[in-house]
Scaffold this motif. Structure first.
Motif, PDB file in Angstrom:
ATOM      1  N   UNK A 186       0.874  -1.266  -0.141  1.00 26.78           N
ATOM      2  CA  UNK A 186       0.109  -0.414   0.119  1.00 26.78           C
ATOM      3  C   UNK A 186       0.859   1.427  -0.072  1.00 26.78           C
ATOM      4  N   UNK A 187       0.232   2.594  -0.281  1.00 24.50           N
ATOM      5  CA  UNK A 187       1.142   3.437  -0.098  1.00 24.50           C
ATOM      6  C   UNK A 187       2.014   3.858   0.932  1.00 24.50           C
ATOM      7  N   UNK A 188       1.128   3.472   1.878  1.00 24.81           N
ATOM      8  CA  UNK A 188       2.143   3.011   3.274  1.00 24.81           C
ATOM      9  C   UNK A 188       3.186   2.949   3.499  1.00 24.81           C
ATOM     10  N   UNK A 189       3.461   2.110   2.654  1.00 21.92           N
ATOM     11  CA  UNK A 189       4.467   1.319   2.116  1.00 21.92           C
ATOM     12  C   UNK A 189       5.898   2.148   1.918  1.00 21.92           C
ATOM     13  N   UNK A 190       5.551   2.836   1.340  1.00 25.35           N
ATOM     14  CA  UNK A 190       6.549   3.841   0.532  1.00 25.35           C
ATOM     15  C   UNK A 190       6.638   4.987   1.828  1.00 25.35           C
ATOM     16  N   UNK A 191       8.364   5.834   1.122  1.00 28.39           N
ATOM     17  CA  UNK A 191       9.217   6.718   2.013  1.00 28.39           C
ATOM     18  C   UNK A 191       8.490   8.101   1.352  1.00 28.39           C
ATOM     19  N   UNK A 192       9.208   8.875   1.841  1.00 26.35           N
ATOM     20  CA  UNK A 192       8.960  10.708   0.628  1.00 26.35           C
ATOM     21  C   UNK A 192      10.049   9.988   0.199  1.00 26.35           C
ATOM     22  N   UNK A 193       9.771  10.787  -1.125  1.00 26.72           N
ATOM     23  CA  UNK A 193      11.864  10.453  -1.794  1.00 26.72           C
ATOM     24  C   UNK A 193      11.161  11.902  -2.676  1.00 26.72           C
ATOM     25  N   UNK A 194      12.665  13.273  -2.445  1.00 32.07           N
ATOM     26  CA  UNK A 194      12.432  14.317  -2.940  1.00 32.07           C
ATOM     27  C   UNK A 194      11.185  15.007  -3.098  1.00 32.07           C
ATOM     28  N   UNK A 195      10.453  15.233  -1.663  1.00 30.65           N
ATOM     29  CA  UNK A 195       9.195  15.956  -1.092  1.00 30.65           C
ATOM     30  C   UNK A 195       7.636  15.469  -1.729  1.00 30.65           C
ATOM     31  N   UNK A 196       8.213  14.226  -2.822  1.00 28.90           N
ATOM     32  CA  UNK A 196       6.500  12.979  -3.020  1.00 28.90           C
ATOM     33  C   UNK A 196       6.659  11.548  -2.571  1.00 28.90           C
ATOM     34  N   UNK A 197       5.988  11.151  -2.973  1.00 25.66           N
ATOM     35  CA  UNK A 197       6.072   9.394  -2.626  1.00 25.66           C
ATOM     36  C   UNK A 197       6.100   8.685  -3.521  1.00 25.66           C
ATOM     37  N   UNK A 198       6.433   9.528  -4.896  1.00 29.18           N
ATOM     38  CA  UNK A 198       7.494   9.436  -5.518  1.00 29.18           C
ATOM     39  C   UNK A 198       7.579  10.127  -6.839  1.00 29.18           C
ATOM     40  N   UNK A 199       8.226   9.290  -8.067  1.00 27.45           N
ATOM     41  CA  UNK A 199       8.378  10.457  -9.046  1.00 27.45           C
ATOM     42  C   UNK A 199       9.200   9.406 -10.164  1.00 27.45           C
ATOM     43  N   UNK A 200       7.570  10.138 -11.117  1.00 23.57           N
ATOM     44  CA  UNK A 200       7.693   9.934 -13.013  1.00 23.57           C
ATOM     45  C   UNK A 200       7.864  10.189 -13.953  1.00 23.57           C
ATOM     46  N   UNK A 201       8.094   9.806 -13.991  1.00 24.07           N
ATOM     47  CA  UNK A 201       9.508  10.566 -15.908  1.00 24.07           C
ATOM     48  C   UNK A 201       8.572   9.780 -17.294  1.00 24.07           C
ATOM     49  N   UNK A 202       8.537  10.927 -17.824  1.00 16.55           N
ATOM     50  CA  UNK A 202       8.355   9.979 -18.994  1.00 16.55           C
ATOM     51  C   UNK A 202       9.126  10.635 -20.366  1.00 16.55           C
ATOM     52  N   UNK A 203       9.692  10.107 -21.757  1.00 14.36           N
ATOM     53  CA  UNK A 203       9.962  10.476 -22.298  1.00 14.36           C
ATOM     54  C   UNK A 203       9.710   9.932 -23.571  1.00 14.36           C
ATOM     55  N   UNK A 204       9.895  10.929 -25.316  1.00 14.39           N
ATOM     56  CA  UNK A 204       8.498  10.517 -26.318  1.00 14.39           C
ATOM     57  C   UNK A 204       9.837   9.328 -26.848  1.00 14.39           C
ATOM     58  N   UNK A 205      10.676   8.521 -27.499  1.00 13.81           N
ATOM     59  CA  UNK A 205      11.296   7.856 -27.758  1.00 13.81           C
ATOM     60  C   UNK A 205      12.011   8.798 -29.338  1.00 13.81           C
ATOM     61  N   UNK A 206      10.605   9.670 -30.546  1.00 14.43           N
ATOM     62  CA  UNK A 206      11.159   9.823 -31.165  1.00 14.43           C
ATOM     63  C   UNK A 206      11.424  11.235 -31.405  1.00 14.43           C
ATOM     64  N   UNK A 207      11.294  12.075 -30.580  1.00 17.70           N
ATOM     65  CA  UNK A 207      11.135  13.531 -30.239  1.00 17.70           C
ATOM     66  C   UNK A 207      12.250  13.823 -29.728  1.00 17.70           C
ATOM     67  N   UNK A 208      12.065  12.835 -28.170  1.00 22.78           N
ATOM     68  CA  UNK A 208      12.542  12.673 -26.658  1.00 22.78           C
ATOM     69  C   UNK A 208      11.477  13.951 -25.997  1.00 22.78           C
ATOM     70  N   UNK A 209      10.505  14.197 -26.354  1.00 21.22           N
ATOM     71  CA  UNK A 209       9.877  15.040 -24.737  1.00 21.22           C
ATOM     72  C   UNK A 209       9.235  14.638 -23.932  1.00 21.22           C
ATOM     73  N   UNK A 210       9.450  15.126 -22.999  1.00 23.16           N
ATOM     74  CA  UNK A 210       9.699  15.211 -21.662  1.00 23.16           C
ATOM     75  C   UNK A 210       8.718  15.417 -20.522  1.00 23.16           C
ATOM     76  N   UNK A 211       8.527  14.820 -20.246  1.00 26.19           N
ATOM     77  CA  UNK A 211       7.727  14.501 -19.171  1.00 26.19           C
ATOM     78  C   UNK A 211       7.479  14.269 -17.881  1.00 26.19           C
ATOM     79  N   UNK A 212       6.901  15.254 -16.801  1.00 25.29           N
ATOM     80  CA  UNK A 212       7.074  15.268 -15.299  1.00 25.29           C
ATOM     81  C   UNK A 212       5.895  14.729 -14.681  1.00 25.29           C
TER      82      UNK A 212
END
Length: 285
Positions: free
Chosen positions: A198-224
């Protein structure tokens, strides 16, 4: 020797109401439905990211000192703390199979320094994320070339929705529903010894519960993407992706003092493509 590189500035789009919601141009806020606004439209000041590498030529397998100077009008810029750090640097290889989230440390001359070793030759993308004092967040991207043997790795082509890290199994669910024009509900389950966490198992990492990052393979568009609380999933988020294509996703979370990074390969289909598939199935029936 010094090697100076300047990065072009990219646009970050955030919600005027809950500013922690961000995305790309054309997105709507998943919380209130308002159109996301470009930070640069509200904050037109231009910032330069100057990178110095010591030694100048970066070689695979050898440590290199990376020094980042954030400047405006050739003057050093003071930075606010953002997600517990002054500056975040996301380093991704051209083939998207190598990922690091690093945090250069403030030096006496106002620059930020970190030592990194690249184990493979080739091109790397550095996304620098920071918040000038009293201003909005800025995202810059630059590229570096690493000399040395380039070891061919698996292309980001086939879908990958399960990642095994130590004793944990990280599962990205509902990826068949990922398409443009809709809110993407990112549902991530974490299991250990076949027991769901459950989410209670996660500790804070850099001010939030998790970091999700995505990048488009073609044009390297970055999304946080920032997660939001959910009763069923330890990591859950919502976003709106406007561009179809193949994406790489990294999810970072912390348990018992250790940071884990899971990676996934996903396909974002266009809404038109999905409609055609439905029409084809109906025609076959």
């Amino acid at each position: 020797m010094e090697n100076h590189r300047h990065a072009p500035q990219m646009s970050i789009y955030t919600c005027p109401m809950p500013p922690e919601v961000n995305g790309t141009q054309g997105n709507s806020c998943s919380t209130c439905g308002m159109d996301l606004r470009s930070v640069q439209q509200e904050n037109p000041d231009q910032y330069q990211v100057q990178l110095t590498t010591l030694p100048q030529i970066i070689e695979a397998g050898h440590p290199v000192r990376l020094l980042f100077a954030i400047k405006k009008n050739q003057k050093q810029v003071a930075l606010d703390i953002s997600d517990e750090m002054n500056i975040h640097v996301i380093v991704i290889s051209e083939d998207l199979n190598w990922f690091r989230h690093i945090h250069p440390v403030l030096q006496q001359d106002g620059s930020y320094a970190v030592t990194q070793t690249f184990h493979n030759g080739g091109k790397y993308h550095l996304f620098t994320y920071f918040k000038p004092l009293g201003k909005e967040h800025v995202l810059n991207m630059l590229e570096i070339e690493v000399k040395g043997y380039y070891m061919t790795s698996r292309e980001v082509t086939s879908k990958k929705t399960i990642c095994y890290i130590d004793d944990y199994t990280v599962i990205l669910e509902n990826t068949d529903n990922f398409k443009t024009g809709n809110i993407q509900r990112i549902k991530i389950a974490i299991e250990k010894c076949e027991k769901k966490l459950h989410n209670s198992s996660l500790e804070q990492y850099l001010g939030t519960s998790a970091h999700i990052l995505m990048i488009n393979k073609t044009d390297k568009e970055f999304l946080q993407i920032r997660p939001i609380p959910h009763v069923q999933y330890p990591i859950y988020a919502e976003t709106n992706i406007t561009k179809a294509g193949k994406y790489k996703m990294w999810v970072q979370f912390k348990i018992h003092g250790k940071v884990y990074t899971a990676d996934f390969n996903i396909d974002i289909r266009s809404i038109k493509e999905s409609e055609k598939e439905v029409q084809l199935r109906q025609h076959q029936v």
